[in-house]
Design an enzyme around this catalytic site. Structure first.
Site, PDB file in Angstrom:
ATOM      1  N   THR A 192     -29.884 -28.348   4.650  1.00 59.45           N
ATOM      2  CA  THR A 192     -29.265 -29.276   5.586  1.00 59.45           C
ATOM      3  C   THR A 192     -30.190 -30.443   5.821  1.00 59.45           C
ATOM      4  O   THR A 192     -31.409 -30.264   5.873  1.00 59.45           O
ATOM      5  CB  THR A 192     -29.051 -28.547   6.940  1.00 59.45           C
ATOM      6  OG1 THR A 192     -28.123 -27.491   6.730  1.00 59.45           O
ATOM      7  CG2 THR A 192     -28.539 -29.472   8.024  1.00 59.45           C
TER       8      THR A 192
ATOM      9  N   ARG B 206     -15.647 -20.758   6.820  1.00 60.54           N
ATOM     10  CA  ARG B 206     -16.959 -20.455   7.418  1.00 60.54           C
ATOM     11  C   ARG B 206     -17.567 -21.731   8.021  1.00 60.54           C
ATOM     12  O   ARG B 206     -17.567 -22.793   7.403  1.00 60.54           O
ATOM     13  CB  ARG B 206     -17.894 -19.889   6.346  1.00 60.54           C
ATOM     14  CG  ARG B 206     -19.291 -19.507   6.864  1.00 60.54           C
ATOM     15  CD  ARG B 206     -20.326 -20.578   6.554  1.00 60.54           C
ATOM     16  NE  ARG B 206     -21.688 -20.125   6.838  1.00 60.54           N
ATOM     17  CZ  ARG B 206     -22.754 -20.916   6.824  1.00 60.54           C
ATOM     18  NH1 ARG B 206     -22.619 -22.187   6.532  1.00 60.54           N
ATOM     19  NH2 ARG B 206     -23.942 -20.452   7.099  1.00 60.54           N
ATOM     20  N   VAL B 207     -18.086 -21.602   9.213  1.00 57.01           N
ATOM     21  CA  VAL B 207     -18.809 -22.702   9.842  1.00 57.01           C
ATOM     22  C   VAL B 207     -20.243 -22.234  10.050  1.00 57.01           C
ATOM     23  O   VAL B 207     -20.469 -21.114  10.524  1.00 57.01           O
ATOM     24  CB  VAL B 207     -18.151 -23.098  11.186  1.00 57.01           C
ATOM     25  CG1 VAL B 207     -19.008 -24.102  11.931  1.00 57.01           C
ATOM     26  CG2 VAL B 207     -16.755 -23.666  10.935  1.00 57.01           C
ATOM     27  N   GLY B 208     -21.192 -23.070   9.683  1.00 60.92           N
ATOM     28  CA  GLY B 208     -22.601 -22.697   9.832  1.00 60.92           C
ATOM     29  C   GLY B 208     -23.160 -23.130  11.175  1.00 60.92           C
ATOM     30  O   GLY B 208     -22.428 -23.420  12.131  1.00 60.92           O
ATOM     31  N   ASP B 209     -24.468 -23.193  11.231  1.00 59.95           N
ATOM     32  CA  ASP B 209     -25.151 -23.547  12.480  1.00 59.95           C
ATOM     33  C   ASP B 209     -25.144 -25.052  12.754  1.00 59.95           C
ATOM     34  O   ASP B 209     -25.270 -25.476  13.908  1.00 59.95           O
ATOM     35  CB  ASP B 209     -26.607 -23.076  12.419  1.00 59.95           C
ATOM     36  CG  ASP B 209     -27.356 -23.692  11.238  1.00 59.95           C
ATOM     37  OD1 ASP B 209     -26.835 -23.634  10.099  1.00 59.95           O
ATOM     38  OD2 ASP B 209     -28.451 -24.255  11.444  1.00 59.95           O
TER      39      ASP B 209
ATOM     40  N   GLY C 234     -31.517 -23.584   6.579  1.00 56.53           N
ATOM     41  CA  GLY C 234     -31.584 -22.197   6.115  1.00 56.53           C
ATOM     42  C   GLY C 234     -30.284 -21.480   6.422  1.00 56.53           C
ATOM     43  O   GLY C 234     -29.279 -22.129   6.743  1.00 56.53           O
TER      44      GLY C 234
ATOM     45  N   GLY D  62     -27.516 -20.218   8.165  1.00 54.99           N
ATOM     46  CA  GLY D  62     -27.103 -20.611   9.500  1.00 54.99           C
ATOM     47  C   GLY D  62     -26.723 -19.466  10.416  1.00 54.99           C
ATOM     48  O   GLY D  62     -26.822 -19.586  11.645  1.00 54.99           O
TER      49      GLY D  62
HETATM   50  N1  ASP Z   1     -27.914 -24.149   7.732  1.00 51.99           N
HETATM   51  C1  ASP Z   1     -26.953 -24.440   6.717  1.00 51.99           C
HETATM   52  C2  ASP Z   1     -25.775 -23.534   6.870  1.00 51.99           C
HETATM   53  O1  ASP Z   1     -25.956 -22.361   7.139  1.00 51.99           O
HETATM   54  C3  ASP Z   1     -27.484 -24.347   5.328  1.00 51.99           C
HETATM   55  C4  ASP Z   1     -28.930 -24.711   5.136  1.00 51.99           C
HETATM   56  O2  ASP Z   1     -29.466 -25.526   5.868  1.00 51.99           O
HETATM   57  O3  ASP Z   1     -29.586 -24.183   4.243  1.00 51.99           O
HETATM   58  O4  ASP Z   1     -24.685 -23.968   6.670  1.00 51.99           O
END
Ligand code: ASP
Length: 342
Positions: free
Chosen positions: A194, A222-225, A246, A248
């Protein structure tokens, strides 16, 4: 043409002349100089380009909020890589969905999750913040709102991303890559990461933004952080700001960016606060944490910067007005790697 991180890193450093430096990667830890005129920091090597887009706003005494939006917009459309913006890899159904958020240090914030076919999710997030009574819009509703605000709908999935997805379908294995030593692997492509960007402006105000295509091959919907305030991003003018990259799900489980800011509120430096949040991730799921990457980046209201990761490989970029090379790539320390990747 998809740009690998390695190629991007080299071209960025060449463009800034930083390759002429004796060391292009500096040791991690809290960067403690107070930056007159502001400072901007961004995750990963592509943070160099994002900072370069954000810095002119800070340099003319503009607002941190405008700076982070400019940096994130650069990553969404000028950069072409597999994890952010229009060149991102799709979900397991072959659909590219984007997540983004923006937060001002005064507490105002907005986000969009799983939005399709809109080039600048960070600006839609800002519109959610400024023009709706809400904080987060997702999927079709987010897209409808964007169109109502004048954002153009356009197909974003590139041929290369579609090709990568077809290749993935052969095994259909969902295994986030850890990207350890990422910046040293020529041509290495990644299936998550990200752009998180944090700025302190000349008026002493903070803001942050993040934008991503999320985990490649994620489940549809799916929704991440990244669009979730407190998970992928948090900013508070009284204390500091934090962002994450990383897997999320770990950030959401631990309200991790909020945690980083709260640890700074308790008196920790940005580096110590990031390390504290990483320790929490490990404490909650010790076995899982061995096989996934989580990274935090933070800045406090004095402009001190720090980062920490679970595993080696996380780098962040910093740009300010101090004399010398303006684009510094700094390697974060990590719990499992112990040290710094040079
Ligand atoms: N944090 C992001 C997500 O989980 C991916 C990432 O930053 O590696 O969507």
């Amino acid at each position: 043409m998809m740009t690998s991180r390695r190629q991007f890193l080299q071209s960025s450093l060449l463009a800034t002349g930083a390759l002429a430096l004796p060391r292009t990667m500096l040791a991690g830890g809290t960067v403690s100089r107070r930056a007159a005129g502001g400072r901007v920091v961004s995750t990963w090597d592509f943070g160099v380009g994002a900072n370069a887009a954000a810095w002119p706003v800070l340099a003319r005494n503009g607002a941190a909020l405008d700076a982070v939006e400019a940096g994130a917009r650069w990553a969404e459309s000028d950069l072409c890589n597999s994890t952010v913006g229009h060149c991102g890899y799709p979900d397991r159904d072959g659909v590219l969905t984007l997540d983004a958020s923006i937060m001002n240090g005064d507490g105002s914030c907005g986000g969009v999750g799983a939005i399709e076919d809109i080039e600048h999710p960070v600006s839609v997030a800002r519109a959610v913040m400024e023009k709706t009574p809400h904080v987060l819009l997702v999927a079709h509703g987010a897209q409808e709102f964007a169109i109502s605000q004048g954002f153009a709908k356009k197909p974003l999935l590139t041929d290369e991303a579609r090709k990568a997805w077809r290749e993935w379908l052969k095994t259909s294995e969902y295994k986030p890559k850890m990207n350890v030593e990422r910046t040293r692997i020529p041509g290495d492509e990644h299936n998550h990461d990200t752009l998180g960007i944090l700025a302190l402006d000349a008026h002493g105000k903070l803001a942050g933004a993040c934008t991503t295509s999320g985990m490649a091959w994620k489940m549809h919907g799916r929704v991440g952080d990244s669009p979730i305030i407190g998970a992928g991003l948090y900013a508070d003018n009284e204390i500091g700001a934090a962002t994450a990259s990383g897997v999320g799900e770990e950030m959401i489980r631990n309200s991790a960016s909020f945690l980083v800011v709260e640890l700074m509120r308790q008196g920790r430096t940005p580096r110590e606060a990031c390390r504290g949040a990483i320790e929490r991730v490990v404490q909650k799921r010790p076995a899982a944490s061995k096989n996934l990457q989580v990274c935090f980046l933070a800045i406090n209201r004095h402009g001190e910067v720090g980062a920490y990761a679970l595993h080696p490989g996380f780098v962040y970029a910093m740009h300010d007005a101090t004399p010398g090379p303006h684009d510094k790539l700094i390697a974060a320390e990590s719990i499992y790697g112990g040290g710094v990747v040079r």
